[in-house]
Design a protein around this motif. Sequence first.
Motif, PDB file in Angstrom:
ATOM      1  N   LEU A  22       9.702  -7.370  16.774  1.00 19.15           N
ATOM      2  CA  LEU A  22       9.864  -6.118  17.516  1.00 19.15           C
ATOM      3  C   LEU A  22      11.343  -5.967  17.833  1.00 19.15           C
ATOM      4  CD1 LEU A  22       7.046  -6.361  20.218  1.00 19.15           C
ATOM      5  CD2 LEU A  22       6.945  -5.188  18.025  1.00 19.15           C
ATOM      6  N   LYS A  23      11.811  -4.730  17.906  1.00 16.42           N
ATOM      7  CA  LYS A  23      13.194  -4.495  18.321  1.00 16.42           C
ATOM      8  C   LYS A  23      13.191  -3.599  19.540  1.00 16.42           C
ATOM      9  CE  LYS A  23      17.841  -3.330  16.987  1.00 16.42           C
ATOM     10  NZ  LYS A  23      18.782  -2.984  15.918  1.00 16.42           N
ATOM     11  N   ILE A  24      13.928  -4.041  20.535  1.00 18.13           N
ATOM     12  CA  ILE A  24      14.119  -3.240  21.747  1.00 18.13           C
ATOM     13  C   ILE A  24      15.566  -2.786  21.739  1.00 18.13           C
ATOM     14  CG2 ILE A  24      14.162  -3.271  24.268  1.00 18.13           C
ATOM     15  CD1 ILE A  24      11.850  -5.272  24.173  1.00 18.13           C
ATOM     16  N   HIS A  25      15.735  -1.501  21.869  1.00 17.22           N
ATOM     17  CA  HIS A  25      17.050  -0.881  21.757  1.00 17.22           C
ATOM     18  C   HIS A  25      17.374  -0.192  23.081  1.00 17.22           C
ATOM     19  CE1 HIS A  25      20.364   1.085  19.775  1.00 17.22           C
ATOM     20  NE2 HIS A  25      20.036   0.504  18.637  1.00 17.22           N
ATOM     21  N   PRO A  26      17.926  -0.937  24.048  1.00 12.01           N
ATOM     22  CA  PRO A  26      18.168  -0.365  25.385  1.00 12.01           C
ATOM     23  C   PRO A  26      18.988   0.926  25.384  1.00 12.01           C
ATOM     24  CG  PRO A  26      18.481  -2.731  25.434  1.00 12.01           C
ATOM     25  CD  PRO A  26      18.313  -2.339  23.997  1.00 12.01           C
ATOM     26  N   ARG A  27      20.032   1.001  24.558  1.00 14.16           N
ATOM     27  CA  ARG A  27      20.874   2.203  24.555  1.00 14.16           C
ATOM     28  C   ARG A  27      20.110   3.430  24.088  1.00 14.16           C
ATOM     29  NH1 ARG A  27      24.931   2.270  20.841  1.00 14.16           N
ATOM     30  NH2 ARG A  27      23.819   0.776  19.570  1.00 14.16           N
ATOM     31  N   SER A  28      19.243   3.278  23.102  1.00 13.29           N
ATOM     32  CA  SER A  28      18.490   4.415  22.570  1.00 13.29           C
ATOM     33  C   SER A  28      17.264   4.747  23.409  1.00 13.29           C
ATOM     34  CB  SER A  28      18.043   4.137  21.140  1.00 13.29           C
ATOM     35  OG  SER A  28      19.149   3.987  20.303  1.00 13.29           O
ATOM     36  N   PRO A  51       9.205 -12.681  17.127  1.00 14.98           N
ATOM     37  CA  PRO A  51      10.485 -12.568  17.832  1.00 14.98           C
ATOM     38  C   PRO A  51      10.745 -11.135  18.296  1.00 14.98           C
ATOM     39  CG  PRO A  51      10.830 -13.062  15.501  1.00 14.98           C
ATOM     40  CD  PRO A  51       9.359 -12.987  15.718  1.00 14.98           C
ATOM     41  N   ILE A  52      11.521 -11.035  19.343  1.00 16.39           N
ATOM     42  CA  ILE A  52      12.007  -9.731  19.796  1.00 16.39           C
ATOM     43  C   ILE A  52      13.510  -9.700  19.582  1.00 16.39           C
ATOM     44  CG2 ILE A  52      12.438  -8.247  21.797  1.00 16.39           C
ATOM     45  CD1 ILE A  52       9.717  -8.834  22.798  1.00 16.39           C
ATOM     46  N   ILE A  53      13.942  -8.658  18.882  1.00 15.39           N
ATOM     47  CA  ILE A  53      15.365  -8.436  18.672  1.00 15.39           C
ATOM     48  C   ILE A  53      15.821  -7.419  19.711  1.00 15.39           C
ATOM     49  CG2 ILE A  53      17.146  -7.571  17.115  1.00 15.39           C
ATOM     50  CD1 ILE A  53      15.326  -8.393  14.773  1.00 15.39           C
ATOM     51  N   PHE A  54      16.837  -7.780  20.463  1.00 16.76           N
ATOM     52  CA  PHE A  54      17.461  -6.836  21.382  1.00 16.76           C
ATOM     53  C   PHE A  54      18.742  -6.335  20.751  1.00 16.76           C
ATOM     54  CE2 PHE A  54      14.859  -8.617  24.747  1.00 16.76           C
ATOM     55  CZ  PHE A  54      14.657  -7.527  25.576  1.00 16.76           C
ATOM     56  N   CYS A  55      18.949  -5.036  20.767  1.00 14.61           N
ATOM     57  CA  CYS A  55      20.236  -4.516  20.330  1.00 14.61           C
ATOM     58  C   CYS A  55      21.279  -5.063  21.295  1.00 14.61           C
ATOM     59  CB  CYS A  55      20.253  -2.995  20.330  1.00 14.61           C
ATOM     60  SG  CYS A  55      21.884  -2.349  19.885  1.00 14.61           S
ATOM     61  N   GLY A  56      22.187  -5.846  20.772  1.00 17.55           N
ATOM     62  CA  GLY A  56      23.199  -6.485  21.611  1.00 17.55           C
ATOM     63  C   GLY A  56      24.512  -5.740  21.660  1.00 17.55           C
ATOM     64  N   TYR A  57      24.502  -4.489  21.212  1.00 22.12           N
ATOM     65  CA  TYR A  57      25.751  -3.736  21.199  1.00 22.12           C
ATOM     66  C   TYR A  57      26.070  -3.249  22.609  1.00 22.12           C
ATOM     67  CZ  TYR A  57      29.502  -1.792  18.562  1.00 22.12           C
ATOM     68  OH  TYR A  57      30.741  -1.560  18.057  1.00 22.12           O
ATOM     69  N   ILE A  58      27.279  -3.500  23.044  1.00 25.41           N
ATOM     70  CA  ILE A  58      27.684  -3.166  24.413  1.00 25.41           C
ATOM     71  C   ILE A  58      28.407  -1.824  24.398  1.00 25.41           C
ATOM     72  CG2 ILE A  58      29.003  -3.906  26.427  1.00 25.41           C
ATOM     73  CD1 ILE A  58      28.751  -6.780  25.376  1.00 25.41           C
ATOM     74  N   ARG A  59      27.634  -0.793  24.564  1.00 24.70           N
ATOM     75  CA  ARG A  59      28.175   0.564  24.679  1.00 24.70           C
ATOM     76  C   ARG A  59      27.028   1.468  25.079  1.00 24.70           C
ATOM     77  NH1 ARG A  59      30.766   2.304  19.457  1.00 24.70           N
ATOM     78  NH2 ARG A  59      28.633   2.630  18.820  1.00 24.70           N
ATOM     79  N   GLY A  60      27.302   2.417  25.920  1.00 23.43           N
ATOM     80  CA  GLY A  60      26.259   3.358  26.289  1.00 23.43           C
ATOM     81  C   GLY A  60      26.607   4.150  27.524  1.00 23.43           C
ATOM     82  N   ASP A  61      26.002   5.298  27.624  1.00 25.93           N
ATOM     83  CA  ASP A  61      26.271   6.195  28.744  1.00 25.93           C
ATOM     84  C   ASP A  61      25.297   6.012  29.903  1.00 25.93           C
ATOM     85  OD1 ASP A  61      28.275   7.331  27.195  1.00 25.93           O
ATOM     86  OD2 ASP A  61      26.965   8.909  26.421  1.00 25.93           O
ATOM     87  N   ASN A  62      24.101   5.519  29.627  1.00 23.71           N
ATOM     88  CA  ASN A  62      23.046   5.537  30.641  1.00 23.71           C
ATOM     89  C   ASN A  62      22.665   4.176  31.207  1.00 23.71           C
ATOM     90  OD1 ASN A  62      22.480   8.450  30.530  1.00 23.71           O
ATOM     91  ND2 ASN A  62      21.970   7.981  28.417  1.00 23.71           N
ATOM     92  N   ILE A  63      22.912   3.127  30.483  1.00 20.77           N
ATOM     93  CA  ILE A  63      22.612   1.773  30.955  1.00 20.77           C
ATOM     94  C   ILE A  63      23.937   1.157  31.397  1.00 20.77           C
ATOM     95  CG2 ILE A  63      21.699  -0.504  30.344  1.00 20.77           C
ATOM     96  CD1 ILE A  63      19.513   1.516  30.068  1.00 20.77           C
ATOM     97  N   PRO A  64      24.012   0.595  32.596  1.00 20.29           N
ATOM     98  CA  PRO A  64      25.272  -0.049  33.012  1.00 20.29           C
ATOM     99  C   PRO A  64      25.681  -1.136  32.013  1.00 20.29           C
ATOM    100  CG  PRO A  64      23.755   0.115  34.863  1.00 20.29           C
ATOM    101  CD  PRO A  64      22.983   0.513  33.636  1.00 20.29           C
ATOM    102  N   ILE A  87      19.627 -11.815  19.765  1.00 14.52           N
ATOM    103  CA  ILE A  87      20.651 -10.874  20.223  1.00 14.52           C
ATOM    104  C   ILE A  87      21.321 -10.317  18.974  1.00 14.52           C
ATOM    105  CG2 ILE A  87      22.743 -10.539  21.584  1.00 14.52           C
ATOM    106  CD1 ILE A  87      21.991 -13.103  23.146  1.00 14.52           C
ATOM    107  N   SER A  88      21.032  -9.063  18.670  1.00 15.87           N
ATOM    108  CA  SER A  88      21.641  -8.486  17.476  1.00 15.87           C
ATOM    109  C   SER A  88      23.101  -8.151  17.738  1.00 15.87           C
ATOM    110  CB  SER A  88      20.868  -7.245  17.015  1.00 15.87           C
ATOM    111  OG  SER A  88      21.081  -6.172  17.888  1.00 15.87           O
ATOM    112  N   HIS A  89      23.820  -8.023  16.665  1.00 17.85           N
ATOM    113  CA  HIS A  89      25.255  -7.723  16.700  1.00 17.85           C
ATOM    114  C   HIS A  89      26.038  -8.783  17.478  1.00 17.85           C
ATOM    115  CE1 HIS A  89      23.488  -4.089  15.242  1.00 17.85           C
ATOM    116  NE2 HIS A  89      23.089  -3.691  16.421  1.00 17.85           N
ATOM    117  N   CYS A  90      25.427  -9.948  17.649  1.00 10.50           N
ATOM    118  CA  CYS A  90      26.073 -11.115  18.254  1.00 10.50           C
ATOM    119  C   CYS A  90      26.792 -10.781  19.571  1.00 10.50           C
ATOM    120  CB  CYS A  90      27.034 -11.739  17.249  1.00 10.50           C
ATOM    121  SG  CYS A  90      27.445 -13.451  17.605  1.00 10.50           S
TER     122      CYS A  90
END
Length: 183
Positions: A22-28, A51-64, A87-90
Amino acid sequence: MDNSDKSLKKLNNEKIDQLKFLKIHPRSSLIDSLDKKNEKFFKWAVKYDKPIIFCGYIRGDNIPLKNLQPFVYDLISKKWPKLKLIISHCGSYRPMDALAVAQSNKNVFLDLSHVLMYFKGSSLINDFKFIIDKLDQKVIYGSDFPEYPIDDYLNYTLHITKNIKKDKLENFLYNNAKKIFKI
């Protein structure tokens, strides 16, 4: 019933063996990684050993941004020690933090999709190569297609990793994914 309940109900009706992660994409999704709603998915993933993949990209307008950093996944992995977490994108701009989280938790893995091309020419490339070399049992290759053409990403990856030992490179490129995703 919120979206997570509907999604889980659908997941339970799908062919579980065909699903690899599964992938969880907090920014999206605009759902913070630490949100209690995610715990339903964690419980499901542990039950079915997915496994759960979390988008590990640090950028976004809505999540701190502090809630998108790799150390957030340290909290999750310690609370859910049977959950395989990737943790995707390391960890994006914070690869050494992601390394610390993976080294500190046997259930945490890293994925190097997107970042090798995105950070091309930056000092982070040396950090990513260091991670492949030092954590070869816990890091997996990914291209992030269609962001980058598959062949361009693979060729660049092979170019920058040419000095890494063959067995470590094979772990990164294939063996770890085979083990984690049971393929």
